[in-house]
Design an enzyme around this catalytic site. Structure first.
Site, PDB file in Angstrom:
ATOM      1  CB  SER A   1     -20.710   6.962   2.043  1.00  0.00           C
ATOM      2  OG  SER A   1     -21.089   8.188   1.518  1.00  0.00           O
TER       3      SER A   1
ATOM      4  CD  GLU B   1     -20.776   7.660  10.834  1.00  0.00           C
ATOM      5  OE1 GLU B   1     -21.017   7.871   9.627  1.00  0.00           O
ATOM      6  OE2 GLU B   1     -21.019   6.574  11.376  1.00  0.00           O
TER       7      GLU B   1
ATOM      8  CG  HIS C   1     -20.099  10.100   6.709  1.00  0.00           C
ATOM      9  ND1 HIS C   1     -20.977   9.156   7.181  1.00  0.00           N
ATOM     10  CD2 HIS C   1     -20.486  10.345   5.427  1.00  0.00           C
ATOM     11  CE1 HIS C   1     -21.842   8.847   6.237  1.00  0.00           C
ATOM     12  NE2 HIS C   1     -21.566   9.552   5.169  1.00  0.00           N
TER      13      HIS C   1
ATOM     14  CG  ASN D   1     -23.925   5.555   4.746  1.00  0.00           C
ATOM     15  OD1 ASN D   1     -25.105   5.912   4.704  1.00  0.00           O
ATOM     16  ND2 ASN D   1     -22.935   6.328   4.346  1.00  0.00           N
TER      17      ASN D   1
HETATM   18  P1  NAD Z   1     -21.202  13.656  -6.621  1.00  0.00           P
HETATM   19  O1  NAD Z   1     -21.249  12.649  -7.711  1.00  0.00           O
HETATM   20  O2  NAD Z   1     -22.367  14.568  -6.446  1.00  0.00           O
HETATM   21  O3  NAD Z   1     -19.903  14.566  -6.749  1.00  0.00           O
HETATM   22  C1  NAD Z   1     -18.608  14.025  -6.886  1.00  0.00           C
HETATM   23  C2  NAD Z   1     -17.709  15.115  -7.447  1.00  0.00           C
HETATM   24  O4  NAD Z   1     -16.362  14.628  -7.416  1.00  0.00           O
HETATM   25  C3  NAD Z   1     -18.044  15.476  -8.915  1.00  0.00           C
HETATM   26  O5  NAD Z   1     -18.214  16.865  -9.047  1.00  0.00           O
HETATM   27  C4  NAD Z   1     -16.801  14.980  -9.664  1.00  0.00           C
HETATM   28  O6  NAD Z   1     -16.480  15.764 -10.803  1.00  0.00           O
HETATM   29  C5  NAD Z   1     -15.730  15.105  -8.576  1.00  0.00           C
HETATM   30  N1  NAD Z   1     -14.535  14.322  -8.861  1.00  0.00           N
HETATM   31  C6  NAD Z   1     -14.431  13.100  -9.436  1.00  0.00           C
HETATM   32  N2  NAD Z   1     -13.135  12.749  -9.549  1.00  0.00           N
HETATM   33  C7  NAD Z   1     -12.399  13.778  -9.012  1.00  0.00           C
HETATM   34  C8  NAD Z   1     -11.016  14.008  -8.859  1.00  0.00           C
HETATM   35  N3  NAD Z   1     -10.100  13.132  -9.256  1.00  0.00           N
HETATM   36  N4  NAD Z   1     -10.622  15.175  -8.299  1.00  0.00           N
HETATM   37  C9  NAD Z   1     -11.525  16.092  -7.887  1.00  0.00           C
HETATM   38  N5  NAD Z   1     -12.861  15.926  -8.026  1.00  0.00           N
HETATM   39  C10 NAD Z   1     -13.299  14.776  -8.577  1.00  0.00           C
HETATM   40  O7  NAD Z   1     -20.937  12.814  -5.279  1.00  0.00           O
HETATM   41  P2  NAD Z   1     -21.297  13.221  -3.772  1.00  0.00           P
HETATM   42  O8  NAD Z   1     -22.652  12.714  -3.454  1.00  0.00           O
HETATM   43  O9  NAD Z   1     -20.961  14.647  -3.537  1.00  0.00           O
HETATM   44  O10 NAD Z   1     -20.280  12.283  -2.986  1.00  0.00           O
HETATM   45  C11 NAD Z   1     -18.961  12.697  -2.690  1.00  0.00           C
HETATM   46  C12 NAD Z   1     -18.449  11.903  -1.509  1.00  0.00           C
HETATM   47  O11 NAD Z   1     -19.281  12.172  -0.382  1.00  0.00           O
HETATM   48  C13 NAD Z   1     -18.478  10.389  -1.717  1.00  0.00           C
HETATM   49  O12 NAD Z   1     -17.385   9.812  -1.071  1.00  0.00           O
HETATM   50  C14 NAD Z   1     -19.778   9.991  -1.040  1.00  0.00           C
HETATM   51  O13 NAD Z   1     -19.784   8.667  -0.614  1.00  0.00           O
HETATM   52  C15 NAD Z   1     -19.793  10.951   0.128  1.00  0.00           C
HETATM   53  N6  NAD Z   1     -21.094  11.221   0.740  1.00  0.00           N
HETATM   54  C16 NAD Z   1     -22.196  11.367  -0.030  1.00  0.00           C
HETATM   55  C17 NAD Z   1     -23.423  11.636   0.578  1.00  0.00           C
HETATM   56  C18 NAD Z   1     -24.670  11.848  -0.247  1.00  0.00           C
HETATM   57  O14 NAD Z   1     -25.764  11.847   0.318  1.00  0.00           O
HETATM   58  N7  NAD Z   1     -24.574  12.045  -1.552  1.00  0.00           N
HETATM   59  C19 NAD Z   1     -23.508  11.760   1.969  1.00  0.00           C
HETATM   60  C20 NAD Z   1     -22.351  11.642   2.730  1.00  0.00           C
HETATM   61  C21 NAD Z   1     -21.147  11.348   2.106  1.00  0.00           C
END
Ligand code: NAD
Length: 284
Positions: free
Chosen positions: A119, A152, A140, A190
């Site tokens: 993000s 993005e 993204h 963001n």
């Molecule tokens: P989340 O907390 O829902 O999920 C993260 C996942 O990553 C978990 O299942 C965790 O077990 C896993 N994980 C952690 N360490 C790991 C590793 N070493 N190897 C493999 N898996 C691992 O988080 P999310 O909201 O899905 O966010 C994930 C990414 O997407 C982040 O970079 C976040 O910034 C980005 N993002 C999030 C959103 C949102 O709205 N939540 C939107 C766009 C981008």
């Protein structure tokens, strides 16, 4: 299109959605996470999401079956050795992502593209830990991935035109609209969204109105489809906190100072929808 196989790292909020849309488009997906429980939860979310699409008559049972059949799971990154592209969607933490990309660079075939769904974290820095910096790029996606059309696309300083073109083509192939942005803290989406959510958190923290009140003001007054605090719960409060910190540190500008409530909520484990409680509480 040359991309036929996709590795998705992280089966959380974003990773399972990315796996779903890629698999629904006919690509073979390997969804990787650190433990079986994360993968099971990810697959359950995909199944629920597909059932919802069936109910809305957007897809049939056959498409659900075909989508699920296109998804394999793995707990080790080694399982991604043969994929054409990896889309990393692990927790928003710079050290973790740098470590994952260094590993992926060793594991994946030489021509594989390594994309991150980060993000806010610098793609240029992520690319720098690999020996294929020209094949690293930001993809993204927006939350919830199956519903939101934007991707993005963020070019690291080192990203080649070939990599950009391939990711542009992949985004369109899976039904999304790619829009290019430069590598800068928070990129475009963001840079604009998270300071607004941070200000809403301050309004709540200072007791200016209830969470419902703040969200109603922004929905009814600004025609936002969702209030900023409900959106924070959907994004995940740990993710919102991580992004505002990247903006604050990246620009060194006090206008991005994180609201103290983020640290408290994260310490309490109130991460939003994914843990059942954030600014609001949620049922199952
Ligand atoms: P989340 O907390 O829902 O999920 C993260 C996942 O990553 C978990 O299942 C965790 O077990 C896993 N994980 C952690 N360490 C790991 C590793 N070493 N190897 C493999 N898996 C691992 O988080 P999310 O909201 O899905 O966010 C994930 C990414 O997407 C982040 O970079 C976040 O910034 C980005 N993002 C999030 C959103 C949102 O709205 N939540 C939107 C766009 C981008």
């Amino acid at each position: 299109m040359n991309i036929k196989t996709v590795g998705v790292v992280g089966a959380g909020t974003m990773g399972n959605g990315i796996a779903q849309v890629c698999a629904a488009a006919g690509l073979k997906v390997t969804l990787q996470d650190i433990g079986d429980e994360h993968l099971e939860r990810g697959l359950a979310t995909i199944t629920t999401s597909l059932d919802r699409l069936i109910k809305k008559e957007k897809i049939g049972e056959d498409e659900k079956k075909a989508t699920l059949a296109n998804i394999d799971t793995a707990t080790k990154l080694d399982a991604l050795a043969g994929v054409d592209i990896v889309i990393e969607a692990a927790t928003e933490n710079e050290r973790l992502k740098l470590d994952i990309f260094a590993q992926l660079d060793r594991i994946c075939k030489p021509d594989a593209i390594l994309a991150s769904n980060t993000s806010s974290i610098s793609l240029t820095r992520i690319a720098g830990v690999t020996d294929r910096a020209d094949q690293v790029i930001g993809m993204h996606f927006m939350n919830p991935v199956p519903m939101m059309v934007l991707v993005e696309v963020i070019r690291a300083l080192q990203t080649s035109d070939d990599t950009y073109r391939a990711v542009h083509e992949l985004s369109e192939f899976i039904g999304k609209v790619p829009v290019e942005a430069k590598d800068s803290p928070g990129f475009v989406a963001n840079r604009i969204l998270i300071p607004m959510i941070n200000e809403a958190a301050y309004a709540y923290y200072e007791g200016l109105a209830s969470a419902e009140g703040i969200d109603e003001i922004m929905k009814l007054g600004m025609a936002h489809p969702m209030g900023p605090l409900a959106l924070a719960d959907l994004i995940g409060l740990d993710t919102c906190y991580a992004v505002i910190k990247v903006l604050h540190e990246g620009f060194g500008d006090s206008k991005y100072r994180p609201c103290p409530i983020w640290q408290q909520m994260v310490d309490a484990g109130y991460l939003g929808r994914k843990t059942g409680r954030g600014f609001y509480t949620y049922g199952d």
